[in-house]
Scaffold this active site. Structure first.
Site, PDB file in Angstrom:
ATOM      1  N   CYS A 203     -10.566   1.206  49.277  1.00 35.45           N
ATOM      2  CA  CYS A 203     -11.334   1.343  50.516  1.00 35.45           C
ATOM      3  C   CYS A 203     -10.425   1.366  51.745  1.00 35.45           C
ATOM      4  O   CYS A 203      -9.928   0.316  52.171  1.00 35.45           O
ATOM      5  CB  CYS A 203     -12.324   0.178  50.610  1.00 35.45           C
ATOM      6  SG  CYS A 203     -13.253   0.165  52.143  1.00 35.45           S
TER       7      CYS A 203
ATOM      8  N   CYS B 106     -11.865  -0.600  54.766  1.00 35.19           N
ATOM      9  CA  CYS B 106     -11.721  -2.057  54.700  1.00 35.19           C
ATOM     10  C   CYS B 106     -10.255  -2.465  54.921  1.00 35.19           C
ATOM     11  O   CYS B 106      -9.993  -3.427  55.625  1.00 35.19           O
ATOM     12  CB  CYS B 106     -12.147  -2.592  53.329  1.00 35.19           C
ATOM     13  SG  CYS B 106     -13.562  -1.776  52.606  1.00 35.19           S
ATOM     14  N   ASP B 107      -9.330  -1.762  54.298  1.00 36.02           N
ATOM     15  CA  ASP B 107      -7.952  -2.264  54.218  1.00 36.02           C
ATOM     16  C   ASP B 107      -6.919  -1.452  54.993  1.00 36.02           C
ATOM     17  O   ASP B 107      -5.788  -1.924  55.173  1.00 36.02           O
ATOM     18  CB  ASP B 107      -7.534  -2.333  52.737  1.00 36.02           C
ATOM     19  CG  ASP B 107      -8.444  -3.264  51.951  1.00 36.02           C
ATOM     20  OD1 ASP B 107      -8.878  -4.277  52.538  1.00 36.02           O
ATOM     21  OD2 ASP B 107      -8.742  -2.984  50.778  1.00 36.02           O
TER      22      ASP B 107
END
Ligand SMILES: Cc1cc2nc3c(=O)[nH]c(=O)nc-3n(C[C@H](O)[C@H](O)[C@H](O)COP(=O)(O)OP(=O)(O)OC[C@H]3O[C@@H](n4cnc5c(N)ncnc54)[C@H](O)[C@@H]3O)c2cc1C
Length: 308
Positions: A134, A137-138
């Protein structure tokens, strides 16, 4: 007729489940949605959605999720936070088995979606320590760092472009010598100076002390092995259906995706499927919501017939 708790149980709260819920609640069915994590599904981990009609500027995954949830709740869809463990589809009344109770229902829409495929090169150890599925997200953790991205489809290319907002360099490893992604995404990626393509190659391993330090890559044509120094590795190599709870009763394809007809009916009467969990040529938000509208409509007719 045996009593039921609900007319319809919707399993999964991604775009398919939320759309089915919206249609079913508007049709005044006695419906419940069961979602094991949080409504939104894969959309929650998507940075920018540019191809969902009606949003010419694009929309972020979390924003689209908020809108889908608000619209379904506006018509009274109850959403319960539970994981479906298994199904009993042997009788006319279907049973949806949760950890602490069994729900009896006339009909079910399976909208449990899909999850990213893994490389199977020991990446488990690096999850959350440099290995990710992701970018939204990261990605921000990799500001000014070098990362490897793996894949050649829409998701891999779109998310690699997104990673260049943060990373110093993105090595995009693809097992073929051309991308599968939509042409417009290919054009953007190929002209992005921060992306270096590693063609005809597969990842054979990762190593590192605290997290990912190196990604080992092999050229499938020449056999040449290369080690790329990188702090992160993002994997986008397709998906598998979330279908462990479904069991053997329903017909599924060789990869486990649920087979449906054009009405989204599965091989068991009263059980419908929509979205990424089903055997479909395109797994997108637009197709998931289209499937779901048909599935809810079909379920409504099935339930009416059951009761008459
Ligand atoms: C990184 C990324 C970027 C993407 N970008 C785009 C894009 O730009 N445009 C686009 O159109 N599509 C995009 N997609 C694809 C799109 O997100 C999916 O096609 C869509 O989310 C499918 O919707 P769905 O409802 O079928 O499944 P999902 O979104 O997978 O939702 C399924 C839900 O079911 C729940 N669930 C699973 N098993 C159970 C269980 N046993 N009990 C209860 N709940 C369960 C899950 O927790 C999940 O919330 C992207 C996907 C990813 C991963």
């Amino acid at each position: 007729m045996e009593t039921v708790d609900y007319d319809l149980v919707i399993i999964g709260g991604g775009p398919a489940g939320l759309t089915a819920g919206l249609y079913a609640a508007r049709a005044r069915l006695n419906v419940i949605m069961i979602e094991k994590v949080a409504p939104g599904g894969q959309v929650l981990i998507t940075d920018l959605i540019e191809n969902y009609p009606g949003f010419p500027e694009g929309i972020s995954g979390p924003d689209l999720t908020d809108r889908l949830v608000a619209q379904a709740k506006q018509f009274g869809l109850p959403i319960e936070s539970e994981e479906v463990q298994s199904l009993d589809l042997t009788g006319p009344v279907k049973k949806v088995i949760l950890a602490d109770r069994i729900i009896k229902t006339h009909a079910i829409i399976i909208a449990s979606g899909a999850s990213p495929n893994t490389l199977n090169v020991g990446e488990e150890r690096f999850k959350g320590k440099g290995l990710s599925y992701c970018a939204t997200c990261d990605g921000p953790f990799f500001r000014d760092k070098d990362v490897v991205a793996v894949g050649g489809g829409d998701t891999a290319v779109q998310e690699s472009i997104f990673l260049t907002k943060f990373a110093r360099k993105v090595y995009l490893v693809h097992r073929r010598d051309q991308l599968r992604a939509a042409k417009i995404l290919q054009e953007r990626a190929l002209s992005n100076e921060k992306i270096e393509f590693v063609w005809d190659s597969v990842v054979t391993g990762l190593d590192g002390f605290f997290g990912v330090d190196n990604v080992h890559v092999k050229n499938v044509k020449t056999g040449e092995v290369r080690t790329i120094k990188a702090d992160g590795c993002f994997i986008w190599i397709g998906i598998v259906p979330n279908g462990d709870f479904i069991g053997e009763t329903l017909k599924r394809d060789e990869w486990g995706f649920v087979i449906t007809d054009a009405k989204m009916a599965t091989s068991v009467p009263g059980v419908f499927a929509a979205g990424d969990v089903r055997d479909t040529p395109l797994r997108q938000i637009a197709t998931a919501v289209g499937d779901a509208a048909i599935a809810a409509y079909s379920a409504e007719h099935y339930i009416e017939n059951m009761k008459s």
